[in-house]
Enzyme design. Structure first.
Site, PDB file in Angstrom:
ATOM      1  N   ILE A 172      10.608  63.094  61.261  1.00 14.33           N
ATOM      2  CA  ILE A 172       9.603  62.208  60.662  1.00 14.33           C
ATOM      3  C   ILE A 172       8.792  61.582  61.799  1.00 14.33           C
ATOM      4  O   ILE A 172       9.350  61.190  62.828  1.00 14.33           O
ATOM      5  CB  ILE A 172      10.294  61.085  59.843  1.00 14.33           C
ATOM      6  CG1 ILE A 172      11.236  61.674  58.780  1.00 14.33           C
ATOM      7  CG2 ILE A 172       9.258  60.156  59.206  1.00 14.33           C
ATOM      8  CD1 ILE A 172      10.594  62.544  57.725  1.00 14.33           C
TER       9      ILE A 172
ATOM     10  N   TYR B   9      24.988  61.116  67.537  1.00 16.95           N
ATOM     11  CA  TYR B   9      24.080  60.797  66.426  1.00 16.95           C
ATOM     12  C   TYR B   9      24.459  61.592  65.171  1.00 16.95           C
ATOM     13  O   TYR B   9      24.556  61.038  64.068  1.00 16.95           O
ATOM     14  CB  TYR B   9      22.646  61.108  66.853  1.00 16.95           C
ATOM     15  CG  TYR B   9      21.601  60.793  65.801  1.00 16.95           C
ATOM     16  CD1 TYR B   9      21.252  59.480  65.529  1.00 16.95           C
ATOM     17  CD2 TYR B   9      20.981  61.813  65.082  1.00 16.95           C
ATOM     18  CE1 TYR B   9      20.304  59.187  64.556  1.00 16.95           C
ATOM     19  CE2 TYR B   9      20.035  61.529  64.117  1.00 16.95           C
ATOM     20  CZ  TYR B   9      19.693  60.216  63.859  1.00 16.95           C
ATOM     21  OH  TYR B   9      18.759  59.927  62.888  1.00 16.95           O
TER      22      TYR B   9
ATOM     23  N   ALA C  15      27.348  63.014  64.410  1.00 12.26           N
ATOM     24  CA  ALA C  15      28.646  62.592  63.859  1.00 12.26           C
ATOM     25  C   ALA C  15      28.485  61.280  63.093  1.00 12.26           C
ATOM     26  O   ALA C  15      29.062  61.092  62.018  1.00 12.26           O
ATOM     27  CB  ALA C  15      29.667  62.437  64.982  1.00 12.26           C
TER      28      ALA C  15
HETATM   29  N1  LIG Z   1      12.314  59.486  62.729  1.00  9.65           N
HETATM   30  C1  LIG Z   1      13.024  60.544  62.411  1.00  9.65           C
HETATM   31  O1  LIG Z   1      12.635  61.676  62.701  1.00  9.65           O
HETATM   32  C2  LIG Z   1      14.332  60.385  61.648  1.00  9.65           C
HETATM   33  C3  LIG Z   1      14.950  61.545  61.167  1.00  9.65           C
HETATM   34  C4  LIG Z   1      16.145  61.436  60.471  1.00  9.65           C
HETATM   35  C5  LIG Z   1      16.714  60.189  60.260  1.00  9.65           C
HETATM   36  N2  LIG Z   1      16.111  59.073  60.754  1.00  9.65           N
HETATM   37  C6  LIG Z   1      16.769  57.786  60.502  1.00  9.65           C
HETATM   38  O2  LIG Z   1      15.876  56.914  59.859  1.00  9.65           O
HETATM   39  C7  LIG Z   1      16.151  55.566  60.228  1.00  9.65           C
HETATM   40  C8  LIG Z   1      14.876  54.907  60.754  1.00  9.65           C
HETATM   41  O3  LIG Z   1      14.389  55.675  61.842  1.00  9.65           O
HETATM   42  P1  LIG Z   1      12.955  55.404  62.507  1.00  9.65           P
HETATM   43  O4  LIG Z   1      12.507  56.677  63.092  1.00  9.65           O
HETATM   44  O5  LIG Z   1      12.096  54.648  61.575  1.00  9.65           O
HETATM   45  O6  LIG Z   1      13.418  54.476  63.738  1.00  9.65           O
HETATM   46  P2  LIG Z   1      12.650  53.267  64.471  1.00  9.65           P
HETATM   47  O7  LIG Z   1      13.316  53.107  65.799  1.00  9.65           O
HETATM   48  O8  LIG Z   1      11.178  53.452  64.415  1.00  9.65           O
HETATM   49  O9  LIG Z   1      13.046  52.009  63.575  1.00  9.65           O
HETATM   50  C9  LIG Z   1      14.378  51.588  63.520  1.00  9.65           C
HETATM   51  C10 LIG Z   1      14.396  50.087  63.341  1.00  9.65           C
HETATM   52  O10 LIG Z   1      15.771  49.701  63.255  1.00  9.65           O
HETATM   53  C11 LIG Z   1      15.972  48.558  64.066  1.00  9.65           C
HETATM   54  N3  LIG Z   1      17.367  48.531  64.508  1.00  9.65           N
HETATM   55  C12 LIG Z   1      17.970  49.370  65.369  1.00  9.65           C
HETATM   56  N4  LIG Z   1      19.259  49.003  65.536  1.00  9.65           N
HETATM   57  C13 LIG Z   1      19.452  47.909  64.761  1.00  9.65           C
HETATM   58  C14 LIG Z   1      20.557  47.063  64.530  1.00  9.65           C
HETATM   59  N5  LIG Z   1      21.740  47.255  65.155  1.00  9.65           N
HETATM   60  N6  LIG Z   1      20.430  46.053  63.650  1.00  9.65           N
HETATM   61  C15 LIG Z   1      19.243  45.825  63.031  1.00  9.65           C
HETATM   62  N7  LIG Z   1      18.146  46.566  63.243  1.00  9.65           N
HETATM   63  C16 LIG Z   1      18.261  47.602  64.101  1.00  9.65           C
HETATM   64  C17 LIG Z   1      15.001  48.698  65.232  1.00  9.65           C
HETATM   65  O11 LIG Z   1      14.708  47.444  65.841  1.00  9.65           O
HETATM   66  C18 LIG Z   1      13.790  49.323  64.537  1.00  9.65           C
HETATM   67  O12 LIG Z   1      12.888  48.347  64.078  1.00  9.65           O
HETATM   68  C19 LIG Z   1      17.281  55.628  61.259  1.00  9.65           C
HETATM   69  O13 LIG Z   1      18.519  55.428  60.622  1.00  9.65           O
HETATM   70  C20 LIG Z   1      17.173  57.051  61.779  1.00  9.65           C
HETATM   71  O14 LIG Z   1      18.403  57.525  62.284  1.00  9.65           O
HETATM   72  C21 LIG Z   1      14.928  59.139  61.446  1.00  9.65           C
END
Ligand SMILES: NC(=O)c1ccc[n+]([C@@H]2O[C@H](COP(=O)([O-])OP(=O)(O)OC[C@H]3O[C@@H](n4cnc5c(N)ncnc54)[C@H](O)[C@@H]3O)[C@@H](O)[C@H]2O)c1
Length: 263
Positions: free
Chosen positions: A184, A151, A153
């Site tokens: 988050i 993740y 990387a």
């Molecule tokens: N939640 C955290 O603490 C956090 C922290 C840092 C970064 N992020 C980043 O923020 C972004 C959103 O995270 P989140 O917590 O809202 O995640 P989440 O899992 O709640 O939502 C992610 C959404 O992306 C969709 N998705 C996943 N793979 C996909 C693909 N190949 N094509 C299309 N849609 C796809 C899923 O169906 C889901 O609806 C991500 O990139 C995550 O790495 C999250």
């Protein structure tokens, strides 16, 4: 109405951070393509936003899906002004126990997917010489967190891709910036983060709390808006001070009261 008349694609917008960004963009006057591989959830989110939203099912790591996404967005709205590369998956596996399959799956979605959608959308933005791309990276791409080899990387790759795209697309009138969220509160972190993980974040984040998806959305609105027109190639950390933190006490050094436990 800082995005009035603009059209935005937000990937992974069915839930979590992406959903909050799509809602905030619509509130600021944008028409929003709610892209997700989970079609039902994307439709629900688009319905909640209303007539300014279009749900599109697409897996960002599949070429045909990406071209379909761009075609549908153009057919409905005529142009794409903003792209938020938010779709991503997490993984927490110790390095020595990681498999090639998992490593490649995480990189294929988080990094290759961001590359594919950005390239397809930037080609259309270049035609009208303007656009904003916002990439959702992560603090895990800046720090060596336990279990974060794949993740972290993938997200470090997103930050470097962010810089190269900013440099190469500047001549085409396209701004490219990233947001690196700290922890988050979303469905994923609620279910994946163990009590130990939660405690560790409460100890290590100076604000002693998780962020809300809306706090990432606020930053995305800014970076996608005219207010950010001279900002490109930047990563904005929205992390409660996590990256800035050096030595942190788990207690108030004056009163010895333990910090973070109450939240
Ligand atoms: N939640 C955290 O603490 C956090 C922290 C840092 C970064 N992020 C980043 O923020 C972004 C959103 O995270 P989140 O917590 O809202 O995640 P989440 O899992 O709640 O939502 C992610 C959404 O992306 C969709 N998705 C996943 N793979 C996909 C693909 N190949 N094509 C299309 N849609 C796809 C899923 O169906 C889901 O609806 C991500 O990139 C995550 O790495 C999250």
């Amino acid at each position: 109405m800082r995005l009035n008349g603009k059209t935005a694609i937000v990937t992974g917008a069915a839930r979590g951070i992406g959903r909050a960004i799509a809602v905030a963009f619509a509130r600021e006057g944008a028409q929003v393509v709610v892209c997700d591989r989970d079609e039902e959830a994307a439709k629900l989110t688009a319905e909640e936003i209303g007539s300014a939203a279009l749900a599109v099912r697409a897996d960002i790591s599949v070429d045909e899906d990406v071209s379909g996404l761009v075609d549908q967005a153009l057919a409905r709205f005529g142009k794409i002004d903003i792209l938020v590369n938010n779709a991503g998956i997490g993984a927490t596996t110790l390095f020595l126990e990681s498999s090639r399959e998992e490593f490649e799956r995480v990189v294929r979605i988080n990094l290759t997917g961001t590359f594919l959608v950005s390239q397809a959308v930037a080609r259309t933005m270049a035609e009208h010489k303007s656009g904003s791309i916002v990439n959702i990276a992560s603090l895990s791409g800046q720090k060596g967190g336990v279990g974060r080899s794949a993740y972290g990387a993938s997200k470090a790759g997103v930050e470097l891709l962010n810089k190269v795209m900013a440099v190469e697309l500047a001549d085409h009138g396209i701004n490219v910036n990233a947001i690196a969220p700290g922890p988050i509160l979303t469905e994923v972190s609620r279910t994946m983060h163990t009590i130990e993980t939660r405690e560790a974040y409460h100890r290590l984040v100076p604000q002693r709390r998780y962020g809300e998806p809306e706090e990432i959305a606020d930053a995305a609105v800014f970076l996608a808006s005219e207010e950010a027109r001279y900002i490109t190639g930047h990563t904005l950390n929205v992390d409660g001070g996590f990256l800035a933190a050096g030595l942190l006490f788990p207690f108030d050094p004056k009163t010895s009261k333990k910090l973070g436990d109450e939240r």
